[in-house]
Design a protein around this motif. Sequence first.
Motif, short mmCIF file in Angstrom:
data_model
loop_
_atom_site.label_atom_id
_atom_site.label_comp_id
_atom_site.label_asym_id
_atom_site.label_seq_id
_atom_site.Cartn_x
_atom_site.Cartn_y
_atom_site.Cartn_z
N PHE A 42 0.83 -1.20 0.00
CA PHE A 42 0.00 0.00 0.00
C PHE A 42 0.87 1.26 0.00
CE2 PHE A 42 -1.97 3.38 2.53
CZ PHE A 42 -3.05 3.68 1.70
N THR A 43 1.92 1.26 0.82
CA THR A 43 2.80 2.42 0.90
C THR A 43 3.50 2.67 -0.43
OG1 THR A 43 3.15 1.98 3.25
CG2 THR A 43 4.72 3.43 2.17
N VAL A 44 4.02 1.63 -1.05
CA VAL A 44 4.71 1.78 -2.33
C VAL A 44 3.74 2.30 -3.40
CG1 VAL A 44 5.82 0.51 -4.21
CG2 VAL A 44 6.51 0.11 -1.86
N ILE A 45 2.54 1.72 -3.46
CA ILE A 45 1.56 2.15 -4.47
C ILE A 45 1.13 3.58 -4.21
CG2 ILE A 45 -0.80 1.76 -5.29
CD1 ILE A 45 -0.24 -1.23 -5.02
N ARG A 46 0.97 3.93 -2.95
CA ARG A 46 0.57 5.31 -2.62
C ARG A 46 1.67 6.30 -3.03
NH1 ARG A 46 -1.18 7.93 3.06
NH2 ARG A 46 -2.11 9.77 2.16
N LEU A 47 2.92 5.96 -2.75
CA LEU A 47 4.02 6.84 -3.17
C LEU A 47 4.07 6.98 -4.68
CD1 LEU A 47 6.86 5.72 -0.74
CD2 LEU A 47 5.63 7.88 -0.73
N LEU A 48 3.88 5.88 -5.40
CA LEU A 48 3.89 5.95 -6.86
C LEU A 48 2.74 6.80 -7.39
CD1 LEU A 48 4.83 2.29 -7.82
CD2 LEU A 48 6.24 4.33 -8.03
N SER A 49 1.56 6.67 -6.78
CA SER A 49 0.43 7.48 -7.24
C SER A 49 0.64 8.95 -6.92
CB SER A 49 -0.88 6.97 -6.66
OG SER A 49 -0.92 7.18 -5.27
N MET A 50 1.30 9.25 -5.78
CA MET A 50 1.60 10.64 -5.46
C MET A 50 2.58 11.22 -6.48
SD MET A 50 1.76 10.46 -1.29
CE MET A 50 2.76 11.90 -1.15
N LEU A 51 3.58 10.42 -6.87
CA LEU A 51 4.53 10.88 -7.88
C LEU A 51 3.83 11.10 -9.22
CD1 LEU A 51 7.63 8.66 -7.08
CD2 LEU A 51 7.38 11.11 -6.70
N GLN A 52 2.90 10.22 -9.57
CA GLN A 52 2.14 10.37 -10.82
C GLN A 52 1.32 11.66 -10.79
OE1 GLN A 52 2.07 8.67 -13.65
NE2 GLN A 52 3.53 7.12 -13.02
N ARG A 53 0.68 11.94 -9.64
CA ARG A 53 -0.12 13.16 -9.53
C ARG A 53 0.75 14.39 -9.65
NH1 ARG A 53 -2.66 12.38 -4.27
NH2 ARG A 53 -2.76 10.16 -4.47
N LYS A 54 1.91 14.38 -8.98
CA LYS A 54 2.81 15.53 -9.06
C LYS A 54 3.29 15.74 -10.49
CE LYS A 54 4.52 15.65 -4.35
NZ LYS A 54 5.69 15.51 -3.47
N LYS A 55 3.55 14.64 -11.17
CA LYS A 55 3.98 14.72 -12.56
C LYS A 55 2.87 15.29 -13.43
CE LYS A 55 6.67 11.80 -15.61
NZ LYS A 55 7.04 10.42 -15.91
N GLU B 57 0.40 17.21 -12.37
CA GLU B 57 0.10 18.59 -11.97
C GLU B 57 1.18 19.57 -12.40
OE1 GLU B 57 -0.39 18.43 -7.77
OE2 GLU B 57 -2.28 17.33 -7.88
N ALA B 58 2.36 19.11 -12.72
CA ALA B 58 3.44 20.00 -13.14
C ALA B 58 3.00 20.73 -14.40
CB ALA B 58 4.70 19.20 -13.42
N PRO B 59 3.19 22.06 -14.41
CA PRO B 59 2.75 22.82 -15.58
C PRO B 59 3.53 22.43 -16.83
CG PRO B 59 4.07 24.20 -14.15
CD PRO B 59 3.86 22.89 -13.43
N ALA B 60 2.79 22.30 -17.88
CA ALA B 60 3.41 21.97 -19.16
C ALA B 60 4.14 23.20 -19.67
CB ALA B 60 2.35 21.53 -20.15
N PRO B 61 5.21 23.01 -20.40
CA PRO B 61 5.89 24.18 -20.95
C PRO B 61 4.94 24.93 -21.88
CG PRO B 61 6.73 22.15 -21.93
CD PRO B 61 5.80 21.77 -20.82
N PRO B 62 5.05 26.25 -21.91
CA PRO B 62 4.12 27.01 -22.74
C PRO B 62 4.24 26.62 -24.21
CG PRO B 62 5.93 28.40 -21.98
CD PRO B 62 6.06 27.08 -21.29
N ALA B 63 3.10 26.57 -24.83
CA ALA B 63 3.06 26.20 -26.25
C ALA B 63 3.62 27.36 -27.08
CB ALA B 63 1.63 25.91 -26.67
N PRO B 64 4.31 27.05 -28.13
CA PRO B 64 4.83 28.13 -28.97
C PRO B 64 3.66 28.91 -29.58
CG PRO B 64 5.14 26.01 -30.05
CD PRO B 64 4.62 25.75 -28.68
N PRO B 65 3.84 30.21 -29.75
CA PRO B 65 2.74 31.01 -30.31
C PRO B 65 2.44 30.58 -31.75
CG PRO B 65 4.74 32.31 -30.15
CD PRO B 65 5.01 31.01 -29.49
N PRO B 66 1.22 30.82 -32.17
CA PRO B 66 0.88 30.47 -33.56
C PRO B 66 1.76 31.23 -34.55
CG PRO B 66 -1.08 31.07 -32.32
CD PRO B 66 0.09 31.35 -31.44
N GLN B 67 1.91 30.68 -35.73
CA GLN B 67 2.78 31.26 -36.75
C GLN B 67 2.34 32.68 -37.11
OE1 GLN B 67 5.53 29.88 -37.78
NE2 GLN B 67 6.05 31.46 -39.24
N GLU B 68 1.03 32.94 -37.09
CA GLU B 68 0.54 34.29 -37.43
C GLU B 68 1.04 35.32 -36.43
OE1 GLU B 68 -1.76 31.74 -36.88
OE2 GLU B 68 -2.07 31.20 -38.96
#
Length: 134
Positions: free
Chosen positions: A93-106, A108-119
């Motif tokens: 249970f502890t190992v699975i909980r730690l893995l799920s917490m790491l998955q959630r943090k991953k 929740e981490a903000p994605a790098p901003p998308a490049p602006p449109p070509q226009e």
Amino acid sequence: MSILSDFKAFAMKGNVVDMAVGVVIGNAFGKIVASLVGDIITPVLGVLIGGVDFKDMKLMLREKTETSPEVAWTYGAFIQSIFDFLIISISIFTVIRLLSMLQRKKAEAPAPPAPPPQEVVLLTEIRDALKARS
């Protein structure tokens, strides 16, 4: 020949291989936990409850004689198995909980901003070029 090829296709699927690896690792983990319980936790619990060794606890149903073996309920071994199960389940249970917490943090981490449109890029270049002329 089709049975052999069907079996080969079945055995080489990713799920079967992953499951086999999980069983091997689980077996090794079970040995580690059994040692933890039997060699570290059980002696401490035995001292805490007055020097009783769980493995020796039994209820004698019939004494050993020359013609018949001893018959006893070894409820101490059952208590030991319960401790093993509880520690294994808490560990998993502890190992699975730690893995799920790491998955959630991953996640929740903000994605790098998308490049602006070509226009937008072209309009920015035009604006900068016009500013440079003035």
